[in-house]
Motif scaffolding. Sequence first.
Motif, PDB file in Angstrom:
ATOM      1  N   CYS A 174       0.027  -2.856  -8.899  1.00  0.00           N
ATOM      2  CA  CYS A 174      -1.144  -2.023  -8.386  1.00  0.00           C
ATOM      3  C   CYS A 174      -2.277  -3.592  -7.794  1.00  0.00           C
ATOM      4  O   CYS A 174      -2.759  -3.782  -7.092  1.00  0.00           O
ATOM      5  N   GLN A 175      -3.016  -4.420  -8.885  1.00  0.00           N
ATOM      6  CA  GLN A 175      -3.983  -5.213  -8.472  1.00  0.00           C
ATOM      7  C   GLN A 175      -3.829  -6.159  -7.160  1.00  0.00           C
ATOM      8  O   GLN A 175      -3.689  -7.032  -6.880  1.00  0.00           O
ATOM      9  N   ILE A 176      -2.308  -6.889  -8.083  1.00  0.00           N
ATOM     10  CA  ILE A 176      -1.941  -8.245  -7.712  1.00  0.00           C
ATOM     11  C   ILE A 176      -0.922  -8.307  -6.793  1.00  0.00           C
ATOM     12  O   ILE A 176      -1.452  -9.133  -5.747  1.00  0.00           O
ATOM     13  N   CYS A 177      -0.224  -6.935  -6.729  1.00  0.00           N
ATOM     14  CA  CYS A 177       0.612  -6.764  -5.217  1.00  0.00           C
ATOM     15  C   CYS A 177      -0.188  -5.744  -4.563  1.00  0.00           C
ATOM     16  O   CYS A 177       0.638  -5.592  -3.165  1.00  0.00           O
ATOM     17  N   ASN A 178      -1.654  -5.710  -3.980  1.00  0.00           N
ATOM     18  CA  ASN A 178      -1.823  -4.706  -3.365  1.00  0.00           C
ATOM     19  C   ASN A 178      -1.456  -5.642  -2.102  1.00  0.00           C
ATOM     20  O   ASN A 178      -1.272  -5.351  -0.945  1.00  0.00           O
ATOM     21  N   GLU A 179      -2.355  -6.463  -1.786  1.00  0.00           N
ATOM     22  CA  GLU A 179      -2.175  -7.763  -0.822  1.00  0.00           C
ATOM     23  C   GLU A 179      -0.973  -7.839  -0.217  1.00  0.00           C
ATOM     24  O   GLU A 179      -0.744  -7.735   1.355  1.00  0.00           O
ATOM     25  N   THR A 180      -0.181  -8.027  -0.539  1.00  0.00           N
ATOM     26  CA  THR A 180       1.750  -8.497  -0.020  1.00  0.00           C
ATOM     27  C   THR A 180       2.082  -6.581   0.151  1.00  0.00           C
ATOM     28  O   THR A 180       2.624  -6.625   1.217  1.00  0.00           O
ATOM     29  N   TYR A 181       1.913  -6.081  -0.616  1.00  0.00           N
ATOM     30  CA  TYR A 181       2.357  -3.963  -0.026  1.00  0.00           C
ATOM     31  C   TYR A 181       1.595  -3.431   1.605  1.00  0.00           C
ATOM     32  O   TYR A 181       2.263  -3.606   1.758  1.00  0.00           O
ATOM     33  N   GLN A 182       0.252  -4.023   0.995  1.00  0.00           N
ATOM     34  CA  GLN A 182      -0.310  -3.662   2.424  1.00  0.00           C
ATOM     35  C   GLN A 182      -0.098  -4.373   3.700  1.00  0.00           C
ATOM     36  O   GLN A 182       0.427  -3.566   4.948  1.00  0.00           O
ATOM     37  N   ARG A 183       0.522  -5.785   3.475  1.00  0.00           N
ATOM     38  CA  ARG A 183       0.661  -6.407   4.608  1.00  0.00           C
ATOM     39  C   ARG A 183       1.999  -6.113   5.017  1.00  0.00           C
ATOM     40  O   ARG A 183       2.653  -5.827   6.156  1.00  0.00           O
ATOM     41  N   LEU A 184       3.247  -5.487   4.221  1.00  0.00           N
ATOM     42  CA  LEU A 184       4.422  -4.873   4.162  1.00  0.00           C
ATOM     43  C   LEU A 184       3.682  -4.043   5.207  1.00  0.00           C
ATOM     44  O   LEU A 184       4.970  -3.213   5.876  1.00  0.00           O
ATOM     45  N   ASN A 185       2.979  -3.292   4.500  1.00  0.00           N
ATOM     46  CA  ASN A 185       3.079  -1.665   4.724  1.00  0.00           C
ATOM     47  C   ASN A 185       2.503  -1.942   7.042  1.00  0.00           C
ATOM     48  O   ASN A 185       2.853  -1.238   7.574  1.00  0.00           O
TER      49      ASN A 185
END
Length: 295
Positions: free
Chosen positions: A192-203
Amino acid sequence: MMYVAACMLMAGVCMGTDWTFDAESELIPRAQWAEQLSLALLPAYSLAPDPTPDLSQCVQLLEEFANNSATLSNCLVSMARPVRLCQHCYKEYAQLKATMSKIGNPIIQNSTVTCSTILLRSDRVQVIVELNDFFDKLWSDSKCDNCLEKNGTGVSHNTSEFMNSFDSLIQCFNNTMKEPPISSEGNISRVCQICNETYQRLNTMYNGLEKKTGLCIDLEDAMNSTRKLWSKTFNCTLPCTDTVPVIAVSAFILFLPIVFYLSSFLHSEQKKRKLILPKRFKSAASVANIQDKRN
């Protein structure tokens, strides 16, 4: 005379007479010979102005449609899970549509003769028509045109960009899960911490495509699986940065009715006092007057 001779030949076939086809006296099946003879008689005795379509070309188109249908079916099933049929099966679908166009095109130049009468409308079931409609409906329900270029010859740039971000996020999931988890902040894992930025960008990219050009089944399936992993598998409930303002606004809205009723109550009490005070003054003045008269 030609019609009578044809009838006699047909009667001979029905009676079991062995008719020869070529100079070497090789016999052909009676049913096939009768079919060829009946088709050969159609141009001479048909009332239609156009000649009969060349059967060899129609048979060739039928085989081409069969091969295209098999290839497209194999691609659709292979890309059913995870759903990637729009990105990988658009070439096969285009080939099928090209074959259907050939069936409806004139065989002879400047003529209306086509193979559609023989191949598409010659029987009650209309197998080719039903198959073509099935593929069209599946393609339309999948909204594949939203993920392709306007001419349907390739995947759109937005789709490629989204899938690249999706692959990056999945790679982040896989790489981070190899590391030991941390739980210093409740249920927040390292993913959740490391991949949060990538997930938010995809969303964000997904929401933009949904409003701008629409989505196909490929992107919808990719985002649904990603959100399921993020919320259920990894239990990523990251704290919202706007929590304090939201709580403050909510508390203020909830407190407004109390302020309203309290102010209404105080205002009503003040009016009562203003109405009572003049009565007291009037009664006191009347008592003073009575005392003065007695005196």
